[in-house]
Motif scaffolding. Sequence first.
Motif, PDB file in Angstrom:
ATOM      1  N   LEU A  18      29.090  48.070  59.162  1.00  0.00           N
ATOM      2  CA  LEU A  18      28.327  47.743  57.955  1.00  0.00           C
ATOM      3  C   LEU A  18      28.868  48.466  56.730  1.00  0.00           C
ATOM      4  O   LEU A  18      28.811  47.935  55.617  1.00  0.00           O
ATOM      5  CB  LEU A  18      26.849  48.072  58.148  1.00  0.00           C
ATOM      6  N   THR A  73      19.639  41.007  58.445  1.00  0.00           N
ATOM      7  CA  THR A  73      20.426  41.383  57.271  1.00  0.00           C
ATOM      8  C   THR A  73      20.017  40.563  56.049  1.00  0.00           C
ATOM      9  O   THR A  73      19.870  41.095  54.949  1.00  0.00           O
ATOM     10  CB  THR A  73      21.930  41.193  57.548  1.00  0.00           C
ATOM     11  N   THR A  94      28.499  39.732  57.927  1.00  0.00           N
ATOM     12  CA  THR A  94      28.000  40.911  58.646  1.00  0.00           C
ATOM     13  C   THR A  94      27.626  40.559  60.080  1.00  0.00           C
ATOM     14  O   THR A  94      27.967  41.283  61.021  1.00  0.00           O
ATOM     15  CB  THR A  94      26.775  41.488  57.908  1.00  0.00           C
TER      16      THR A  94
END
Length: 158
Positions: A18, A73, A94
């Motif tokens: 991340l 997310t 992501t």
Amino acid sequence: MDHIKAVVIKFIGTLFLLFIVLGLAFNYSFVHIFTLSLLLGVISYILGDLLLLARTSNLLATCSDFALALLLTWFYLANVTNANNFLFLVSFITAAGIALFEAFFHRYLITRVIKDSYQTKRVNHSLQYQAEASEELTSIKKADKNKGFPKSRDENNI
């Protein structure tokens, strides 16, 4: 002890990933990255790794981790930031990175952490619905198998 080690490995891997995707590429703050990696690590370890991976395959658990990472997310970034531009794209990138990491992490979990329960549950689920076959289903008696077909009534009387 194995579960704590696995959660720490998952948290560090998720934090690193991340930080690269959200921190370096999209300039999100480290506080958001840390919080999101903590949420993703704990929730996906409980739901995806302990519950789903122990009962299904690596592919299904990886796909569910992708979906969880995408949704979590997306919702997290939509609620904590004012920028609405490309949130889905950022979440998708992501989630793809998380899914790639999870595919390899699941192999580690299967061999080191949940090896006994994974093998037992996989075997029990695959044998649970087998049908029984018996000799009553065949028309040839056991004693007559070596002689060929059973004799008819007419041949016995002659």
